[in-house]
Write a protein that holds these residues in place. Structure first.
Motif, mmCIF file in Angstrom:
data_model
loop_
_atom_site.group_PDB
_atom_site.id
_atom_site.type_symbol
_atom_site.label_atom_id
_atom_site.label_comp_id
_atom_site.label_asym_id
_atom_site.label_seq_id
_atom_site.Cartn_x
_atom_site.Cartn_y
_atom_site.Cartn_z
ATOM 1 N N ALA A 1 19.121 12.568 4.333
ATOM 2 C CA ALA A 1 17.720 12.817 4.698
ATOM 3 C C ALA A 1 17.304 11.918 5.855
ATOM 4 C CB ALA A 1 16.819 12.597 3.492
ATOM 5 N N GLU A 2 17.720 10.655 5.821
ATOM 6 C CA GLU A 2 17.378 9.733 6.887
ATOM 7 C C GLU A 2 18.046 10.136 8.200
ATOM 8 O OE1 GLU A 2 16.770 5.780 4.023
ATOM 9 O OE2 GLU A 2 18.388 5.829 5.499
ATOM 10 N N LEU B 1 24.481 22.366 0.913
ATOM 11 C CA LEU B 1 24.985 22.634 2.249
ATOM 12 C C LEU B 1 23.900 23.228 3.137
ATOM 13 C CD1 LEU B 1 28.546 24.033 1.458
ATOM 14 C CD2 LEU B 1 28.000 21.901 2.608
ATOM 15 N N ARG B 2 23.227 24.252 2.648
ATOM 16 C CA ARG B 2 22.207 24.934 3.448
ATOM 17 C C ARG B 2 21.068 24.000 3.848
ATOM 18 N NH1 ARG B 2 22.120 30.599 3.354
ATOM 19 N NH2 ARG B 2 23.560 31.590 1.875
ATOM 20 N N ASN B 3 20.622 23.178 2.917
ATOM 21 C CA ASN B 3 19.401 22.397 3.122
ATOM 22 C C ASN B 3 19.632 20.960 3.565
ATOM 23 O OD1 ASN B 3 17.849 24.639 2.265
ATOM 24 N ND2 ASN B 3 18.185 24.068 0.119
ATOM 25 N N SER B 4 20.882 20.583 3.776
ATOM 26 C CA SER B 4 21.152 19.195 4.146
ATOM 27 C C SER B 4 22.303 19.084 5.145
ATOM 28 C CB SER B 4 21.455 18.369 2.893
ATOM 29 O OG SER B 4 21.629 17.012 3.213
ATOM 30 N N PHE B 5 23.523 19.251 4.671
ATOM 31 C CA PHE B 5 24.692 19.069 5.529
ATOM 32 C C PHE B 5 24.656 19.980 6.754
ATOM 33 C CE2 PHE B 5 26.281 17.404 1.483
ATOM 34 C CZ PHE B 5 26.951 16.254 1.897
ATOM 35 N N ALA C 1 28.663 28.270 2.776
ATOM 36 C CA ALA C 1 27.778 27.813 1.703
ATOM 37 C C ALA C 1 27.945 28.679 0.457
ATOM 38 C CB ALA C 1 26.328 27.833 2.178
ATOM 39 N N ARG C 2 28.071 29.968 0.652
ATOM 40 C CA ARG C 2 28.223 30.869 -0.501
ATOM 41 C C ARG C 2 29.527 30.609 -1.242
ATOM 42 N NH1 ARG C 2 30.972 35.462 -0.909
ATOM 43 N NH2 ARG C 2 31.150 35.708 1.371
ATOM 44 N N LEU C 3 30.620 30.503 -0.503
ATOM 45 C CA LEU C 3 31.919 30.295 -1.143
ATOM 46 C C LEU C 3 32.019 28.918 -1.798
ATOM 47 C CD1 LEU C 3 34.326 31.887 1.504
ATOM 48 C CD2 LEU C 3 33.503 32.884 -0.645
ATOM 49 N N GLN C 4 31.476 27.885 -1.137
ATOM 50 C CA GLN C 4 31.501 26.552 -1.739
ATOM 51 C C GLN C 4 30.618 26.525 -2.986
ATOM 52 O OE1 GLN C 4 33.778 24.526 -1.260
ATOM 53 N NE2 GLN C 4 33.178 22.741 -0.055
ATOM 54 N N GLY C 5 29.518 27.271 -2.942
ATOM 55 C CA GLY C 5 28.667 27.378 -4.125
ATOM 56 C C GLY C 5 29.414 27.982 -5.302
ATOM 57 N N GLU C 6 30.247 28.977 -5.031
ATOM 58 C CA GLU C 6 31.059 29.577 -6.095
ATOM 59 C C GLU C 6 32.043 28.563 -6.671
ATOM 60 O OE1 GLU C 6 32.961 33.049 -4.551
ATOM 61 O OE2 GLU C 6 31.077 34.106 -4.151
#
Length: 256
Positions: free
Chosen positions: A33-34, A82-86, A226-231
């Motif tokens: 975040a920083e 992943l979507r909201n940070s990395f 992001a989708r595949l890592q989420g799985e």
């Protein structure tokens, strides 16, 4: 201003130092975040031209912070992380109208490699090591690493992207990813000052052309990643991999 990030502003050059040396500068939620906030401020400042990203202590960055064990599949939402940070951090570097240099001191692992590869230039000490260990915890490479490594390195990267592994600074240099130097930060500062005083608009347009040539489809790739890592974050192997890492034992994977 920040707890885990040190900012050193030098006219048109800014040094971003990841500052969690006791955790090898692992990219935990607060540090991410920083860093995202600092990068956005930097990119929105018309007086800034070059950013240098480095780490304090013995590491550049150990990547994602694996310090807690998920209790069961689905308790960690890797797709959202992943979507909201990395991915947001990656975009601030790769699609910026500034130039970025990585100064790598020691180990760069996982998303730490992604952070370095996303930069436009990278200097590393001879003792630096690059560790791809996503598969050791039941995951695939993330933070854009597969696309960037495949485009920049080609077939030499496939083994590491598929099954993980470790390579040296000399091997990274032979792949064209970094330049080995005695003093990575010192060389980065020297080069940053040279760039900042050059025909900077031409450099930025060159970066845009490089993005068009190599990374035009990065945005769509990140959606799939992001989708595949989420799985994978919902599998037994992910929980087992993290548990084994925290317990310092060999994981017992089952393949799902």
């Amino acid at each position: 201003m920040y707890r885990y990030l040190v900012i050193d502003e030098r006219d048109s050059v800014t040094i971003f130092t990841l500052n969690r040396p006791e955790r090898l500068n692992a990219l935990g939620p607060e540090l991410r975040a920083e860093l995202l906030d600092a990068l956005r401020r930097f990119n929105n400042d018309p007086k800034k031209r070059v950013g240098i990203i480095t780490g304090s202590g013995k590491a550049f960055s150990a990547g994602a912070d694996i310090s807690t064990k998920p209790s069961e599949p689905g308790t960690v939402n890797l797709e959202d992380e992943l979507r909201n940070s990395f991915h947001l951090i990656l975009r601030e570097i790769r699609f910026s109208d500034k130039l970025f240099i990585a100064a790598i001191n020691g180990v760069a692992a996982g998303a730490g490699i992604s952070l370095a590869v996303a930069c436009d230039f990278a200097f590393a000490s001879k003792s630096s090591r690059f560790v791809m260990a996503f598969q050791n915890i039941g995951l695939a490479p993330d933070t854009g690493l597969t696309l960037m490594m495949a485009r920049l390195v080609g077939a030499k990267a496939l083994r590491y992207l598929l099954v993980g592994g470790e390579f040296t600074a000399e091997e990274a240099e032979s792949m064209g990813l970094i330049k080995v130097v005695d003093d990575p930060l010192g060389e980065a500062i020297k080069f940053a000052n040279e760039i900042a005083q050059g025909p900077f608009r031409a450099y930025v347009h060159s970066k845009k052309l490089i993005n068009e040539a190599l990374f035009k489809d990065l945005e769509q790739f990140l959606v799939t990643e992001a989708r595949l890592q989420g799985e994978l974050g919902n599998t037994h192997d992910f929980i087992e991999g993290v548990s084994a890492f925290l317990e310092k034992r060999r994981p017992r994977f089952v393949g799902y």
